[in-house]
Design a protein around this motif. Structure first.
Motif, short mmCIF file in Angstrom:
data_model
loop_
_atom_site.label_atom_id
_atom_site.label_comp_id
_atom_site.label_asym_id
_atom_site.label_seq_id
_atom_site.Cartn_x
_atom_site.Cartn_y
_atom_site.Cartn_z
N LEU A 224 -3.60 -9.96 -12.51
CA LEU A 224 -3.45 -8.83 -11.60
C LEU A 224 -4.63 -8.80 -10.65
CD1 LEU A 224 -0.91 -7.60 -12.63
CD2 LEU A 224 -2.33 -7.82 -14.65
N LEU A 225 -4.37 -8.53 -9.39
CA LEU A 225 -5.46 -8.36 -8.43
C LEU A 225 -5.70 -6.87 -8.23
CD1 LEU A 225 -4.25 -10.99 -5.81
CD2 LEU A 225 -6.03 -11.29 -7.55
N SER A 239 3.03 4.07 -0.88
CA SER A 239 2.13 4.90 -1.67
C SER A 239 1.65 4.08 -2.84
CB SER A 239 2.85 6.15 -2.18
OG SER A 239 3.68 5.80 -3.26
N VAL A 240 0.51 4.49 -3.36
CA VAL A 240 -0.05 3.78 -4.50
C VAL A 240 0.91 3.84 -5.68
CG1 VAL A 240 -1.85 3.98 -6.23
CG2 VAL A 240 -2.45 3.98 -3.81
N LEU A 249 1.49 -3.83 -13.87
CA LEU A 249 1.89 -4.36 -15.17
C LEU A 249 1.74 -3.26 -16.21
CD1 LEU A 249 2.84 -7.02 -16.52
CD2 LEU A 249 0.46 -7.40 -17.20
N ASP A 250 2.89 -2.78 -16.71
CA ASP A 250 2.84 -1.79 -17.77
C ASP A 250 3.33 -2.44 -19.06
OD1 ASP A 250 5.56 -2.02 -17.45
OD2 ASP A 250 5.80 -0.12 -16.40
N LYS A 251 3.35 -1.62 -20.11
CA LYS A 251 3.66 -2.17 -21.43
C LYS A 251 5.07 -2.75 -21.48
CE LYS A 251 2.13 -1.16 -26.01
NZ LYS A 251 1.61 -0.18 -26.94
N GLN A 252 6.00 -2.05 -20.82
CA GLN A 252 7.38 -2.50 -20.84
C GLN A 252 7.52 -3.86 -20.16
OE1 GLN A 252 9.94 -2.21 -18.07
NE2 GLN A 252 11.33 -3.19 -19.54
N GLY A 272 -4.06 2.18 -14.68
CA GLY A 272 -2.95 3.04 -14.30
C GLY A 272 -2.42 2.72 -12.93
N MET A 273 -3.03 1.78 -12.23
CA MET A 273 -2.52 1.41 -10.92
C MET A 273 -1.90 0.01 -10.99
SD MET A 273 -4.46 2.42 -7.53
CE MET A 273 -4.64 4.05 -8.21
#
Lengths: 327, 193
Positions: A224-225, A239-240, A249-252, A272-273
Protein backbone atom coordinates in the motif's frame (compact mmCIF):
# COMPACT_ATOMS: atom_id res chain seq x y z
CA UNK A 1 28.37 -1.03 -8.39
CA UNK A 2 28.43 2.48 -9.76
CA UNK A 3 29.79 5.31 -7.65
CA UNK A 4 26.38 6.75 -6.85
CA UNK A 5 22.98 5.27 -6.12
CA UNK A 6 20.51 7.67 -7.69
CA UNK A 7 17.91 5.39 -9.19
CA UNK A 8 16.86 1.76 -9.04
CA UNK A 9 17.74 1.73 -12.72
CA UNK A 10 21.41 2.15 -11.75
CA UNK A 11 21.35 -1.42 -10.47
CA UNK A 12 21.55 -4.34 -12.86
CA UNK A 13 20.54 -7.78 -11.65
CA UNK A 14 24.00 -8.66 -10.34
CA UNK A 15 24.37 -5.36 -8.47
CA UNK A 16 20.92 -5.71 -6.93
CA UNK A 17 21.63 -9.27 -5.79
CA UNK A 18 25.00 -8.17 -4.40
CA UNK A 19 23.27 -5.52 -2.28
CA UNK A 20 20.62 -7.99 -1.09
CA UNK A 21 23.15 -10.73 -0.30
CA UNK A 22 25.38 -8.27 1.55
CA UNK A 23 22.38 -6.99 3.48
CA UNK A 24 21.46 -10.57 4.41
CA UNK A 25 24.87 -11.07 6.01
CA UNK A 26 24.74 -7.70 7.72
CA UNK A 27 21.28 -8.45 9.13
CA UNK A 28 22.91 -10.99 11.44
CA UNK A 29 24.55 -8.07 13.21
CA UNK A 30 21.18 -7.01 14.62
CA UNK A 31 21.15 -9.98 16.96
CA UNK A 32 24.56 -9.29 18.43
CA UNK A 33 25.52 -7.37 21.54
CA UNK A 34 28.12 -5.33 19.67
CA UNK A 35 26.21 -3.98 16.68
CA UNK A 36 29.18 -2.38 15.04
CA UNK A 37 31.72 -3.04 12.31
CA UNK A 38 34.94 -1.06 11.84
CA UNK A 39 34.67 -0.98 8.05
CA UNK A 40 34.03 2.72 7.40
CA UNK A 41 36.14 4.04 10.25
CA UNK A 42 37.36 7.55 9.51
CA UNK A 43 34.94 8.16 6.67
CA UNK A 44 32.25 10.80 6.80
CA UNK A 45 28.65 10.38 5.73
CA UNK A 46 26.47 13.49 5.51
CA UNK A 47 22.71 13.13 5.77
CA UNK A 48 21.44 16.07 3.76
CA UNK A 49 17.70 16.27 4.32
CA UNK A 50 15.80 19.10 2.68
CA UNK A 51 12.49 17.37 3.40
CA UNK A 52 11.08 16.01 6.63
CA UNK A 53 11.76 12.39 7.27
CA UNK A 54 11.92 10.22 10.34
CA UNK A 55 12.60 6.66 9.39
CA UNK A 56 14.80 7.19 6.37
CA UNK A 57 17.12 9.61 8.12
CA UNK A 58 17.32 7.55 11.30
CA UNK A 59 17.82 4.44 9.23
CA UNK A 60 20.71 5.93 7.27
CA UNK A 61 22.19 7.32 10.46
CA UNK A 62 22.02 3.94 12.20
CA UNK A 63 23.47 2.22 9.14
CA UNK A 64 26.42 4.61 8.87
CA UNK A 65 27.11 4.46 12.60
CA UNK A 66 27.05 0.67 12.66
CA UNK A 67 29.76 0.77 10.02
CA UNK A 68 31.76 3.20 12.23
CA UNK A 69 31.46 6.14 9.83
CA UNK A 70 31.21 9.65 11.22
CA UNK A 71 27.73 11.00 10.58
CA UNK A 72 26.80 14.62 10.09
CA UNK A 73 23.10 15.35 10.04
CA UNK A 74 21.92 18.33 8.11
CA UNK A 75 18.31 19.34 7.87
CA UNK A 76 17.16 22.33 5.92
CA UNK A 77 15.14 23.62 8.84
CA UNK A 78 17.30 25.80 11.03
CA UNK A 79 20.16 25.86 8.52
CA UNK A 80 21.47 28.41 6.05
CA UNK A 81 19.03 27.00 3.52
CA UNK A 82 16.26 28.86 5.31
CA UNK A 83 18.36 31.96 4.70
CA UNK A 84 18.30 31.24 0.98
CA UNK A 85 21.48 29.23 0.41
CA UNK A 86 21.49 27.31 -2.85
CA UNK A 87 22.05 23.58 -3.24
CA UNK A 88 25.37 24.35 -4.86
CA UNK A 89 26.70 26.38 -1.96
CA UNK A 90 25.50 23.81 0.54
CA UNK A 91 27.27 21.12 -1.48
CA UNK A 92 30.49 23.09 -1.65
CA UNK A 93 30.39 23.54 2.11
CA UNK A 94 29.97 19.81 2.61
CA UNK A 95 32.79 19.09 0.20
CA UNK A 96 35.06 21.45 2.11
CA UNK A 97 34.26 19.46 5.24
CA UNK A 98 35.39 16.25 3.56
CA UNK A 99 32.19 14.31 3.05
CA UNK A 100 32.86 10.87 1.57
CA UNK A 101 29.20 10.24 0.90
CA UNK A 102 26.15 12.46 0.81
CA UNK A 103 22.74 10.98 1.47
CA UNK A 104 20.27 13.45 0.07
CA UNK A 105 16.53 13.88 0.30
CA UNK A 106 15.07 16.77 -1.61
CA UNK A 107 11.61 17.90 -2.68
CA UNK A 108 12.83 18.51 -6.21
CA UNK A 109 13.05 15.50 -8.51
CA UNK A 110 16.58 15.29 -9.88
CA UNK A 111 18.36 17.11 -7.06
CA UNK A 112 20.55 14.05 -6.26
CA UNK A 113 21.42 13.73 -9.94
CA UNK A 114 22.43 17.37 -10.03
CA UNK A 115 24.55 16.91 -6.93
CA UNK A 116 26.26 13.82 -8.33
CA UNK A 117 27.02 15.11 -11.80
CA UNK A 118 27.73 18.79 -11.27
CA UNK A 119 31.29 18.25 -10.01
CA UNK A 120 30.48 20.08 -6.76
CA UNK A 121 31.43 17.16 -4.60
CA UNK A 122 33.83 14.23 -4.98
CA UNK A 123 32.09 11.64 -2.83
CA UNK A 124 29.29 9.21 -3.52
CA UNK A 125 25.71 10.42 -3.64
CA UNK A 126 22.86 8.28 -2.36
CA UNK A 127 19.33 9.28 -3.24
CA UNK A 128 17.13 9.07 -0.15
CA UNK A 129 14.05 10.27 -2.02
CA UNK A 130 13.75 13.09 -4.52
CA UNK A 131 10.40 14.69 -5.23
CA UNK A 132 8.12 12.30 -7.06
CA UNK A 133 11.04 10.60 -8.78
CA UNK A 134 12.86 7.81 -6.93
CA UNK A 135 13.71 6.30 -3.57
CA UNK A 136 16.02 3.41 -4.44
CA UNK A 137 16.98 2.25 -0.94
CA UNK A 138 13.28 1.88 -0.10
CA UNK A 139 12.91 -0.37 -3.15
CA UNK A 140 15.93 -2.39 -2.05
CA UNK A 141 14.57 -2.91 1.45
CA UNK A 142 11.18 -3.86 0.02
CA UNK A 143 12.83 -6.38 -2.32
CA UNK A 144 14.90 -7.68 0.59
CA UNK A 145 11.76 -8.17 2.68
CA UNK A 146 9.92 -9.89 -0.18
CA UNK A 147 12.87 -12.17 -0.85
CA UNK A 148 12.94 -13.21 2.78
CA UNK A 149 9.28 -14.14 2.85
CA UNK A 150 8.70 -15.32 -0.70
CA UNK A 151 11.99 -16.69 -2.00
CA UNK A 152 13.67 -18.23 1.04
CA UNK A 153 16.06 -15.28 1.36
CA UNK A 154 18.05 -16.26 -1.72
CA UNK A 155 18.27 -15.38 -5.39
CA UNK A 156 15.87 -13.15 -7.27
CA UNK A 157 12.07 -12.75 -7.29
CA UNK A 158 11.42 -14.47 -10.61
CA UNK A 159 7.68 -14.90 -11.23
CA UNK A 160 6.54 -13.46 -7.88
CA UNK A 161 3.43 -11.31 -8.23
CA UNK A 162 3.49 -7.95 -6.52
CA UNK A 163 0.52 -5.58 -6.37
CA UNK A 164 1.30 -1.95 -5.55
CA UNK A 165 -1.76 0.12 -4.66
CA UNK A 166 -2.28 3.83 -4.27
CA UNK A 167 -1.01 7.22 -5.24
CA UNK A 168 1.41 6.19 -7.99
CA UNK A 169 1.40 9.72 -9.39
CA UNK A 170 3.17 11.25 -6.41
CA UNK A 171 5.06 8.16 -5.30
CA UNK A 172 8.81 7.82 -5.64
CA UNK A 173 8.50 4.50 -3.85
CA UNK A 174 6.31 3.06 -6.61
CA UNK A 175 8.66 4.06 -9.42
CA UNK A 176 11.76 2.73 -7.67
CA UNK A 177 10.00 -0.49 -6.76
CA UNK A 178 8.71 -1.12 -10.27
CA UNK A 179 12.17 -0.68 -11.77
CA UNK A 180 13.95 -2.85 -9.20
CA UNK A 181 11.32 -5.57 -9.05
CA UNK A 182 11.32 -5.83 -12.84
CA UNK A 183 15.11 -6.21 -12.73
CA UNK A 184 14.67 -9.03 -10.23
CA UNK A 185 12.06 -10.78 -12.37
CA UNK A 186 8.91 -10.06 -10.36
CA UNK A 187 5.61 -9.27 -12.08
CA UNK A 188 4.32 -5.96 -10.78
CA UNK A 189 0.79 -4.61 -11.12
CA UNK A 190 0.09 -1.00 -10.17
CA UNK A 191 -3.43 -0.32 -8.98
CA UNK A 192 -4.78 3.20 -8.63
CA UNK A 193 -7.65 5.41 -9.70
CA UNK A 194 -7.08 6.81 -13.21
CA UNK A 195 -6.30 10.26 -11.82
CA UNK A 196 -3.40 8.95 -9.75
CA UNK A 197 -1.41 7.35 -12.56
CA UNK A 198 1.40 9.49 -13.99
CA UNK A 199 1.63 10.24 -17.67
CA UNK A 200 3.74 7.61 -19.40
CA UNK A 201 3.08 4.83 -16.90
CA UNK A 202 2.41 2.53 -19.86
CA UNK A 203 6.15 2.60 -20.61
CA UNK A 204 7.03 1.27 -17.14
CA UNK A 205 7.91 -2.42 -16.94
CA UNK A 206 4.66 -3.35 -15.17
CA UNK A 207 0.91 -3.84 -15.64
CA UNK A 208 -1.68 -1.30 -14.50
CA UNK A 209 -5.24 -1.65 -13.28
CA UNK A 210 -8.05 0.40 -11.76
CA UNK A 211 -9.54 -2.54 -9.86
CA UNK A 212 -7.93 -3.71 -6.63
CA UNK A 213 -10.09 -6.76 -5.92
CA UNK A 214 -9.06 -8.58 -9.09
CA UNK A 215 -5.38 -8.31 -8.17
CA UNK A 216 -5.47 -9.65 -4.63
CA UNK A 217 -6.31 -13.30 -5.32
CA UNK A 218 -3.00 -14.19 -6.97
CA UNK A 219 -0.71 -11.67 -5.27
CA UNK A 220 2.37 -12.81 -3.34
CA UNK A 221 2.82 -9.34 -1.88
CA UNK A 222 0.49 -6.35 -1.63
CA UNK A 223 2.10 -2.98 -1.03
CA UNK A 224 0.00 0.00 0.00
CA UNK A 225 1.22 3.50 -0.76
CA UNK A 226 0.48 6.35 1.58
CA UNK A 227 -2.42 8.59 0.62
CA UNK A 228 -0.57 11.86 0.42
CA UNK A 229 -3.22 13.96 2.14
CA UNK A 230 -1.22 17.12 1.61
CA UNK A 231 -1.70 16.68 -2.12
CA UNK A 232 -5.30 15.49 -2.11
CA UNK A 233 -6.81 19.00 -2.20
CA UNK A 234 -6.33 19.03 -5.98
CA UNK A 235 -9.34 16.73 -6.34
CA UNK A 236 -7.49 13.64 -7.51
CA UNK A 237 -10.13 11.61 -5.73
CA UNK A 238 -13.68 12.67 -4.83
CA UNK A 239 -13.14 12.01 -1.14
CA UNK A 240 -10.76 10.20 1.11
CA UNK A 241 -13.61 7.96 2.21
CA UNK A 242 -14.38 6.90 -1.34
CA UNK A 243 -10.70 6.20 -1.95
CA UNK A 244 -10.61 4.07 1.16
CA UNK A 245 -13.68 2.08 0.06
CA UNK A 246 -12.25 1.28 -3.36
CA UNK A 247 -8.51 1.12 -2.79
CA UNK A 248 -8.01 0.64 0.95
CA UNK A 249 -6.97 -2.77 2.25
CA UNK A 250 -9.37 -3.90 4.94
CA UNK A 251 -9.74 -7.24 6.66
CA UNK A 252 -12.36 -8.49 4.24
CA UNK A 253 -10.16 -7.73 1.23
CA UNK A 254 -7.13 -9.21 2.95
CA UNK A 255 -8.98 -12.50 3.39
CA UNK A 256 -9.09 -12.93 -0.39
CA UNK A 257 -5.29 -12.93 -0.56
CA UNK A 258 -3.39 -16.25 -0.65
CA UNK A 259 -2.28 -17.53 2.77
CA UNK A 260 1.40 -16.92 2.14
CA UNK A 261 0.95 -13.37 0.79
CA UNK A 262 2.42 -10.48 2.77
CA UNK A 263 1.19 -6.92 3.32
CA UNK A 264 3.69 -4.09 3.00
CA UNK A 265 3.68 -0.34 3.49
CA UNK A 266 6.62 2.06 3.19
CA UNK A 267 5.30 4.23 6.02
CA UNK A 268 4.19 6.51 7.45
CA UNK A 269 0.75 4.85 7.46
CA UNK A 270 -2.64 6.48 7.54
CA UNK A 271 -4.47 3.84 9.52
CA UNK A 272 -8.08 3.53 8.42
CA UNK A 273 -7.35 5.14 5.08
CA UNK A 274 -5.19 3.11 2.68
CA UNK A 275 -4.79 0.39 5.28
CA UNK A 276 -7.19 -0.71 8.01
CA UNK A 277 -5.73 -0.77 11.49
CA UNK A 278 -6.28 -4.50 12.02
CA UNK A 279 -4.62 -5.22 8.67
CA UNK A 280 -1.58 -3.18 9.65
CA UNK A 281 -1.26 -5.27 12.81
CA UNK A 282 -2.07 -8.62 11.18
CA UNK A 283 0.53 -11.42 11.37
CA UNK A 284 1.10 -11.24 7.64
CA UNK A 285 1.90 -7.54 7.79
CA UNK A 286 5.68 -7.07 7.54
CA UNK A 287 5.63 -3.30 7.97
CA UNK A 288 7.75 -3.22 11.13
CA UNK A 289 10.18 -5.71 9.64
CA UNK A 290 10.58 -3.42 6.63
CA UNK A 291 11.97 -0.75 8.94
CA UNK A 292 14.45 -3.18 10.50
CA UNK A 293 15.54 -4.43 7.09
CA UNK A 294 16.04 -0.84 5.99
CA UNK A 295 19.06 -0.51 8.27
CA UNK A 296 20.68 -3.68 6.89
CA UNK A 297 20.06 -2.68 3.29
CA UNK A 298 21.42 0.83 3.82
CA UNK A 299 24.49 -0.60 5.52
CA UNK A 300 25.01 -2.79 2.46
CA UNK A 301 24.68 0.21 0.13
CA UNK A 302 27.08 2.35 2.15
CA UNK A 303 29.56 -0.50 2.43
CA UNK A 304 29.48 -1.27 -1.30
CA UNK A 305 29.79 2.41 -2.27
CA UNK A 306 32.40 3.41 0.32
CA UNK A 307 34.00 0.25 1.62
CA UNK A 308 36.32 -0.48 -1.26
CA UNK A 309 38.45 1.46 -3.68
CA UNK A 310 36.57 3.56 -6.16
CA UNK A 311 37.28 1.91 -9.47
CA UNK A 312 35.88 1.74 -12.95
CA UNK A 313 34.00 5.00 -12.97
CA UNK A 314 36.53 7.04 -14.88
CA UNK A 315 36.54 9.53 -12.02
CA UNK A 316 39.98 10.74 -10.93
CA UNK A 317 39.47 9.48 -7.39
CA UNK A 318 41.26 6.20 -7.91
CA UNK A 319 44.70 7.41 -6.87
CA UNK A 320 43.52 8.65 -3.53
CA UNK A 321 41.63 5.46 -2.85
CA UNK A 322 44.59 3.29 -3.79
CA UNK A 323 47.01 4.89 -1.41
CA UNK A 324 44.43 5.27 1.31
CA UNK A 325 45.05 9.01 1.45
CA UNK A 326 42.16 11.02 2.74
CA UNK A 327 42.16 14.22 0.75
CA UNK B 1 41.91 -16.58 -16.28
CA UNK B 2 43.53 -16.42 -19.69
CA UNK B 3 47.08 -16.60 -18.38
CA UNK B 4 49.60 -18.52 -20.42
CA UNK B 5 50.35 -20.87 -17.56
CA UNK B 6 50.87 -24.43 -18.64
CA UNK B 7 49.59 -27.24 -16.45
CA UNK B 8 53.22 -28.32 -16.04
CA UNK B 9 54.21 -25.66 -13.53
CA UNK B 10 51.41 -26.68 -11.16
CA UNK B 11 52.53 -29.39 -8.80
CA UNK B 12 50.71 -31.29 -6.10
CA UNK B 13 52.25 -30.99 -2.67
CA UNK B 14 49.54 -32.84 -0.72
CA UNK B 15 47.12 -35.36 -2.14
CA UNK B 16 43.78 -36.44 -0.66
CA UNK B 17 45.21 -39.18 1.55
CA UNK B 18 47.93 -36.92 2.91
CA UNK B 19 45.39 -34.18 3.69
CA UNK B 20 43.22 -36.73 5.50
CA UNK B 21 46.17 -37.90 7.63
CA UNK B 22 47.24 -34.32 8.38
CA UNK B 23 43.71 -33.38 9.50
CA UNK B 24 43.51 -36.48 11.70
CA UNK B 25 46.77 -35.50 13.38
CA UNK B 26 45.58 -31.91 13.82
CA UNK B 27 42.35 -33.18 15.39
CA UNK B 28 44.33 -35.29 17.85
CA UNK B 29 46.55 -32.35 18.72
CA UNK B 30 43.57 -30.06 19.32
CA UNK B 31 41.99 -32.58 21.68
CA UNK B 32 45.29 -33.23 23.40
CA UNK B 33 45.94 -29.54 23.98
CA UNK B 34 42.40 -28.94 25.28
CA UNK B 35 42.45 -32.14 27.36
CA UNK B 36 39.22 -33.35 25.75
CA UNK B 37 36.60 -31.91 23.45
CA UNK B 38 34.66 -29.98 26.09
CA UNK B 39 34.33 -26.28 25.37
CA UNK B 40 35.96 -26.52 21.94
CA UNK B 41 34.36 -24.45 19.16
CA UNK B 42 35.73 -24.66 15.63
CA UNK B 43 35.36 -21.49 13.57
CA UNK B 44 36.28 -21.87 9.91
CA UNK B 45 37.24 -18.86 7.83
CA UNK B 46 35.27 -18.93 4.56
CA UNK B 47 35.42 -20.41 2.11
CA UNK B 48 37.64 -23.43 2.53
CA UNK B 49 38.40 -23.03 6.21
CA UNK B 50 34.76 -23.88 6.92
CA UNK B 51 35.00 -27.20 5.07
CA UNK B 52 38.26 -28.02 6.84
CA UNK B 53 36.68 -27.15 10.21
CA UNK B 54 33.88 -29.63 9.48
CA UNK B 55 36.38 -32.33 8.56
CA UNK B 56 38.29 -31.73 11.80
CA UNK B 57 35.03 -31.82 13.78
CA UNK B 58 34.20 -35.23 12.27
CA UNK B 59 37.56 -36.54 13.41
CA UNK B 60 37.16 -35.13 16.93
CA UNK B 61 33.80 -36.86 17.13
CA UNK B 62 35.49 -40.13 16.14
CA UNK B 63 38.17 -39.64 18.79
CA UNK B 64 36.12 -38.28 21.68
CA UNK B 65 32.64 -39.44 20.80
CA UNK B 66 31.03 -36.03 21.13
CA UNK B 67 29.90 -33.28 18.80
CA UNK B 68 32.00 -30.14 18.55
CA UNK B 69 30.17 -26.97 17.45
CA UNK B 70 31.34 -25.71 14.06
CA UNK B 71 30.75 -22.20 12.77
CA UNK B 72 32.11 -19.81 10.21
CA UNK B 73 33.60 -16.36 10.65
CA UNK B 74 33.81 -13.96 7.72
CA UNK B 75 36.53 -11.38 8.20
CA UNK B 76 35.86 -9.21 5.13
CA UNK B 77 34.60 -6.19 7.09
CA UNK B 78 37.71 -6.29 9.30
CA UNK B 79 40.37 -6.58 6.58
CA UNK B 80 43.11 -3.96 6.43
CA UNK B 81 43.22 -3.99 2.62
CA UNK B 82 39.55 -3.24 1.94
CA UNK B 83 40.28 0.06 0.29
CA UNK B 84 42.76 -1.45 -2.14
CA UNK B 85 40.09 -3.24 -4.14
CA UNK B 86 36.44 -2.70 -4.99
CA UNK B 87 34.11 -3.66 -2.16
CA UNK B 88 33.98 -7.41 -1.80
CA UNK B 89 30.92 -9.57 -1.35
CA UNK B 90 30.47 -10.81 2.18
CA UNK B 91 30.68 -14.49 3.07
CA UNK B 92 28.55 -16.22 5.67
CA UNK B 93 29.24 -15.81 9.38
CA UNK B 94 27.52 -18.43 11.52
CA UNK B 95 28.28 -18.49 15.19
CA UNK B 96 27.15 -21.68 16.98
CA UNK B 97 24.05 -21.20 19.13
CA UNK B 98 25.92 -21.39 22.44
CA UNK B 99 28.25 -18.59 21.38
CA UNK B 100 31.96 -18.40 22.00
CA UNK B 101 32.09 -16.87 25.48
CA UNK B 102 34.46 -18.83 27.73
CA UNK B 103 35.01 -21.45 25.02
CA UNK B 104 38.26 -22.57 23.45
CA UNK B 105 37.92 -21.26 19.92
CA UNK B 106 40.01 -22.92 17.25
CA UNK B 107 40.17 -20.80 14.12
CA UNK B 108 40.55 -22.94 11.01
CA UNK B 109 41.92 -21.65 7.71
CA UNK B 110 43.36 -23.29 4.64
CA UNK B 111 46.59 -21.34 4.13
CA UNK B 112 48.53 -19.20 6.60
CA UNK B 113 50.50 -16.57 4.69
CA UNK B 114 50.85 -12.92 5.74
CA UNK B 115 48.80 -13.42 8.91
CA UNK B 116 46.55 -10.48 8.04
CA UNK B 117 43.44 -12.62 7.69
CA UNK B 118 44.00 -14.03 11.17
CA UNK B 119 44.49 -10.54 12.63
CA UNK B 120 41.16 -9.57 11.08
CA UNK B 121 39.59 -12.74 12.49
CA UNK B 122 40.81 -11.87 16.00
CA UNK B 123 39.22 -8.43 15.66
CA UNK B 124 35.99 -9.92 14.35
CA UNK B 125 35.84 -12.34 17.26
CA UNK B 126 36.33 -9.50 19.70
CA UNK B 127 32.94 -8.10 18.62
CA UNK B 128 31.20 -11.45 19.05
CA UNK B 129 32.34 -12.59 22.45
CA UNK B 130 35.21 -13.35 24.79
CA UNK B 131 36.62 -16.84 24.36
CA UNK B 132 38.72 -18.40 27.11
CA UNK B 133 41.46 -19.06 24.57
CA UNK B 134 41.91 -18.73 20.83
CA UNK B 135 44.01 -21.16 18.84
CA UNK B 136 44.80 -21.40 15.17
CA UNK B 137 44.76 -24.48 12.96
CA UNK B 138 45.82 -24.30 9.30
CA UNK B 139 46.23 -26.92 6.66
CA UNK B 140 49.25 -25.23 5.09
CA UNK B 141 51.72 -22.75 6.54
CA UNK B 142 53.57 -21.24 3.62
CA UNK B 143 55.65 -18.68 5.53
CA UNK B 144 56.17 -15.00 4.70
CA UNK B 145 54.44 -13.65 7.81
CA UNK B 146 53.92 -9.89 7.96
CA UNK B 147 52.49 -9.85 11.50
CA UNK B 148 53.50 -11.54 14.77
CA UNK B 149 51.08 -14.45 14.34
CA UNK B 150 51.77 -18.19 14.32
CA UNK B 151 49.65 -21.30 14.04
CA UNK B 152 49.11 -23.71 16.94
CA UNK B 153 48.30 -26.62 14.66
CA UNK B 154 49.76 -27.01 11.19
CA UNK B 155 48.86 -29.69 8.65
CA UNK B 156 52.04 -29.16 6.70
CA UNK B 157 54.73 -26.51 6.52
CA UNK B 158 55.41 -25.76 2.88
CA UNK B 159 58.24 -23.33 2.15
CA UNK B 160 57.24 -21.21 -0.83
CA UNK B 161 58.44 -18.30 -2.86
CA UNK B 162 56.29 -15.18 -2.69
CA UNK B 163 55.75 -15.43 -6.42
CA UNK B 164 54.07 -18.81 -6.08
CA UNK B 165 50.43 -19.43 -5.39
CA UNK B 166 49.09 -22.09 -3.08
CA UNK B 167 45.72 -23.59 -3.98
CA UNK B 168 43.81 -25.72 -1.51
CA UNK B 169 41.05 -27.86 -2.98
CA UNK B 170 38.41 -29.54 -0.84
CA UNK B 171 36.03 -32.07 -2.33
CA UNK B 172 32.80 -30.43 -1.06
CA UNK B 173 33.74 -27.23 -2.87
CA UNK B 174 36.22 -28.10 -5.62
CA UNK B 175 35.48 -31.77 -6.35
CA UNK B 176 38.68 -33.22 -4.94
CA UNK B 177 41.11 -32.82 -2.03
CA UNK B 178 44.56 -31.51 -2.88
CA UNK B 179 47.08 -28.78 -2.17
CA UNK B 180 48.70 -27.41 -5.31
CA UNK B 181 51.46 -24.90 -5.89
CA UNK B 182 51.59 -22.98 -9.12
CA UNK B 183 53.54 -20.20 -10.72
CA UNK B 184 57.17 -19.16 -10.47
CA UNK B 185 58.92 -15.83 -10.41
CA UNK B 186 57.22 -13.55 -12.90
CA UNK B 187 53.79 -15.13 -12.70
CA UNK B 188 53.09 -13.31 -9.49
CA UNK B 189 49.80 -11.54 -9.23
CA UNK B 190 48.79 -11.12 -5.66
CA UNK B 191 45.44 -12.80 -5.57
CA UNK B 192 43.99 -12.93 -2.10
CA UNK B 193 42.48 -16.40 -2.19
Amino acid sequence: MKRHLLSSADLDRDDALLVLDTAAELAALTGRTVKKLPTLRGRTVVNLFFEDSTRTRISFEAAAKRLSADVINFSAKGSSVSKGESLKDTALTLEAMGADAVVIRHAASGAPHQLAHSGWIGGSVVNAGDGTHEHPTQALLDAFTMRRHLAGGKGDLEGRKVTIVGDVLHSRVARSNVLLLATLGAEVTLVAPPTLFPVGVETWPCATSYDLDSHLRDADAVMLLRVQLERMNAAFVPSVREYSRRYGLDKQRMSTMPDHAIVMHPGPMNRGMEIASDVADAPRSVIVEQVANGVSVRMAVLYLLLGGAQLGTGEPDTDDADTGVEA
Amino acid sequence: MSSARTPDDTRTVLDGAEIARALTRVAHEIVERAKGADDIVLLGIPTRGVFLARLIAERIRAIEGREVPVGSLDVTMYRDDLRRAPARALLPTQIPADGIDDKIVVLVDDVLYSGRTIRAALDAMNDIGRPRAVQLAVLVDRGHRELPIRADFVGKNIPTSKSEKVHVRVSEHDGDDAVLISGHAGAAEAEAR
